[in-house]
Design an enzyme around this catalytic site. Sequence first.
Site, mmCIF file in Angstrom:
data_model
loop_
_atom_site.group_PDB
_atom_site.id
_atom_site.type_symbol
_atom_site.label_atom_id
_atom_site.label_comp_id
_atom_site.label_asym_id
_atom_site.label_seq_id
_atom_site.Cartn_x
_atom_site.Cartn_y
_atom_site.Cartn_z
ATOM 1 N N HIS A 217 11.528 -1.798 -6.479
ATOM 2 C CA HIS A 217 10.331 -0.959 -6.536
ATOM 3 C C HIS A 217 10.300 0.032 -5.374
ATOM 4 C CE1 HIS A 217 9.323 -4.987 -8.224
ATOM 5 N NE2 HIS A 217 8.915 -4.249 -9.227
ATOM 6 N N GLY A 401 -1.531 3.683 -5.831
ATOM 7 C CA GLY A 401 -2.431 4.684 -6.393
ATOM 8 C C GLY A 401 -2.398 4.698 -7.907
ATOM 9 N N THR A 441 -0.860 -7.102 -7.707
ATOM 10 C CA THR A 441 -1.797 -7.861 -6.889
ATOM 11 C C THR A 441 -3.176 -7.236 -6.923
ATOM 12 O OG1 THR A 441 0.027 -8.492 -5.434
ATOM 13 C CG2 THR A 441 -2.203 -8.774 -4.584
ATOM 14 N N GLY A 483 -5.794 -14.765 -3.416
ATOM 15 C CA GLY A 483 -4.712 -14.062 -2.743
ATOM 16 C C GLY A 483 -4.227 -14.709 -1.466
ATOM 17 N N ARG A 540 4.263 -7.052 -0.163
ATOM 18 C CA ARG A 540 5.564 -6.398 -0.132
ATOM 19 C C ARG A 540 5.841 -5.690 1.182
ATOM 20 N NH1 ARG A 540 5.453 -3.669 -6.160
ATOM 21 N NH2 ARG A 540 5.892 -5.566 -7.329
#
Length: 577
Positions: A217, A401, A441, A483, A540
């Site tokens: 990614h 975004g 997430t 989370g 990440r």
Amino acid sequence: MTRLFNDPVAFADEMTDGFAAAYARYVRRVPGGVVRAEGAAPGEVAVVIGGGSGHYPAFAGLVGPGVAHGAAMGDLFASPSAARAESVARAADGGAGVLFCYGNYAGDVLNFTEAQERLRAAGVDVRTVLVTDDVSSAPPEARGRRRGIAGDLAVFKLAGAAAARGDDLDAVERIARRANDRTRTLGVAFSGCTLPGADQPLFRVPAGRMAVGMGIHGEPGISDDDLPTADDLAALFVDRLIEELPDDVATPAGGRVAVILNGLGSVKYEELFVVYRSIARRLAEAGLTAVEPDVGEFCTSFDMAGASLTLVWLDEELEELWRAPADTPAYRKSPSAVTRTVVESSGEAPAEEQRRAPGSEASQRAAVTVRSVLDAIAETLDAAADELGRLDAVAGDGDHGIGMRRGSLAAAEAARRGHGRGCGQVLTDAGDAWADKGGGTSGALWGTTLRTLGRHLGDQDAPTPETVAAAVAQALAAVRRQGGAAPGDKTLVDAFAPFAEELTGRVAAGDPLATAWQAAAQVATAAADATADLLPRLGRARPHAGRSLGTPDPGARSFALAMTAAAQRLRQNEAAS
């Protein structure tokens, strides 16, 4: 760049429709993804894989006999929602239990875990094995924090072969865990990728350079090196991977390994074969035997230029499973395909609209305000998508975004469809839509936030400042449980926690809701800005924490923007009433 698309927002859905139509002999479309064309195999453990779209043939291309029974598919580079994962698992389940198997990314973990809990509550035995093969994303002593990349294929294949030979769920889970423990991957990138509709790459690699360890990614690599020759790249791959042996392997000499040389999108097969020529020689020199190696594209990233090498250290049982037949749209072993009964794909049927009791008049009036506020949030996050993506690209994958735009627009649309419903149900519908379309997430956490607000406000009583503040506090608690983040971790919690505290204090002091919300939004904005001084401890961005120093956390920033937009709309509504 990505050249062929219609509406970029619809790209993932249209891609899945086309894939299911092209491979109807293998798969059929179900809500949330695809399953095998013949449906659930009675008495066989169902291996359900999944993740974000944009990585074909992962994940849908690996559904078929000998590998996976179903694939839950998220939007581009975004994890599938819990609803999608649950739907695919139900369609794939043959009564012998379900194994969820997917790469170790925060959004996937949140959503698949929620799906697992829902299925277990319904009586389905579900287990989970995370793939953690990327050696560049964490040191050996922290293997549980590593990402899952092209090693996904090996773990999926070995688990699917165990299910196909009739192993029970305990045994399939054991095989998948052993496979993951023995799988190592190193990847490199030469350029970034461009998502449909974007005029700039999601991430970049300097011309003439190679990012060692860059994720699929765009997660930053561990080093930037000069562009290598094919032989030099082969040496880097093999030398690094044989440095880290499984616990029960003392030396590479005499070992047998499954080998996967994977192209990430725009490195051609011919180039990969030149690299593999040298890989094969170096493996032999190290005393290793390559067992049925695979060279091609198995886990990609749109048009990203790059490659990865995966080694799986085989024992006798794993080698038998690695050699076992497989027949999927994108991955096959042995010339004899497994017999299937073909069922034509009829496309994805729309979910049946549930009958819901209407809310009270007071709650329906409050729902009008909820819709207005969600519209304002969606407008704001849509306009801020590029800015949020740039913040996220500093140490993450750059898609925050895009995800916030998709999620907020879907939530606002779901709320507008809820005429006659109370504010609790409207918030719940909006939360489901945000989680499903936002993905990742952030999508999961915003979905939890809105659903928790809806559950606590309900559909009967008119919300008061006190009940709203209490519901916001409950939503914060739910987000933190889900989370695992705490203030100081550089996440949206760093803005959410002070927002909830300020809102509660202002309401307790007697402020009207709009006034209290505006003050809390100002506190959240200041807190979000202050995250620039923090180092991330989750997500990440964690492996490259230093790169984010000086940049606000995109999740905290988007939360502050959303709360500010909500405050402005509440003040406007108050003035108009």
